[in-house]
Write a protein that holds these residues in place. Structure first.
Motif: not given
Length: 328
Positions: A171-192
């Motif tokens: 679950d933790m790996g999935w959470i990192v993956h999905r949140q990073a992908a979603l916030y990059a798509l919706e807000y343009g947040w980078n790898q930080e």
């Protein structure tokens, strides 16, 4: 002279993507073959047999008019199909007692056998296709198909209910993956931001205290659609932190975010914390609305530059119970 509406490039791209999927899927499940599932029936004929088989013995009789409306078939086209079924002895017709203009349709024993043969082959072919996928990929495929059906349905039936469960392996790996992908798509947040999430979930697993900390995973149709954490504040006695609330776009509007936030408060209160605090950014409007609705109070607001963009960080507190003298 009328002015043509401007072409939406995104819509053009998405239309092409849907058509590409249709071409792929029809080929993958054999709809381009002359007969469905190695039978002599076309796809439409097989669908008529399926509807008759599934509705036979139900509360309401199956009429030609009702069947045509349900399947969206031209009356003349359906009439030709039924005439062929008549000739093959697959369908029996009778006049409705309540309305002499309505023709009631039933499958004959030969029709039931014809349908059973198609069903057996189709089940086997789909089973072989699914067998090539892992259990997790099978669940993702079925969930994605259900979402397609829901989005394209004309009546937009209510979404399936969701459930909350504790975190498990993966679950933790999935959470990192999905949140990073979603916030990059919706807000343009980078790898930080991805690095921050990874540190938070790693710390949670390394220092997990079941009596004082918790993670909730929201599931709908066997797919993860959201999560949230409550962890002990490392510096403030009696204070818990709400962290990493997120809900998948496909599951927004169902009350999942608010339910997750409510579970955090309930757990923190029964675990003896007097305050539940969280840090967020002003741009996350939907989450802030949930916090405000649940009684959180904005206690600090500070500009900063993070995740590749200027931000306004906010700290929100929810008082759960009066602190003792030693916790003030």
């Amino acid at each position: 002279m009328s002015v043509a509406e401007p072409v939406d490039p995104a819509l053009v791209h998405r239309t092409a993507a849907v058509r590409q999927f249709n071409r792929f899927y029809t080929k993958r499940i054999g709809l381009l073959q002359e007969g469905l599932s190695r039978s002599t029936f076309s796809l439409t004929e097989a669908r008529v047999l399926l509807e008759l088989a599934h509705r036979q013995g139900g509360d309401a009789p199956v009429t030609a008019t009702g069947l045509g409306g349900e399947l969206g078939l031209d009356p003349g086209y359906l009439s030709r199909i039924l005439r062929r079924f008549d000739e093959q002895g697959l369908v029996a017709r009778s006049v409705a007692e309540s309305d002499g203009r309505q023709v009631i349709l039933t499958l004959t024993p030969a029709g039931a056998r014809a349908f059973a043969a198609i069903e057996e082959v189709t089940q086997g072919e789909i089973g072989l296709m699914l067998r090539d996928l892992s259990d997790a990929d099978q669940r993702r495929l079925v969930s994605a198909m259900a979402e397609i059906e829901r989005l394209l349905s004309t009546d937009r039936a209510p979404a399936a209910p969701f459930m909350l469960r504790p975190h498990g392996a993966g679950d933790m790996g999935w959470i990192v993956h999905r949140q990073a992908a979603l916030y990059a798509l919706e807000y343009g947040w980078n790898q930080e931001y991805e690095a921050l999430i990874a540190r938070i979930v790693a710390d949670f697993l390394d220092n997990f205290e079941p009596a004082r900390e918790r993670c909730w995973i929201a599931e709908r149709d066997d797919a993860v659609v959201g999560s949230v954490f409550v962890v002990r504040h490392p510096e403030r006695e009696g204070v818990a932190k709400l962290r990493l609330l997120y809900v998948e776009p496909s599951a927004r509007g169902l009350g999942i975010g608010r339910r997750l936030v409510q579970e955090c408060a309930r757990f923190a209160r029964t675990s003896g914390y007097h305050t539940l605090t969280l840090w967020t950014n002003k741009v996350l409007v939907s989450a802030r609305r949930i916090y405000e609705a649940e009684g959180y109070v904005l206690v600090d607001e500070t500009p900063h530059h993070s995740f590749g963009h200027p931000q306004v960080g906010q700290t929100w507190d929810l008082r759960l119970q009066p602190p003792t003298d030693g916790q003030r």
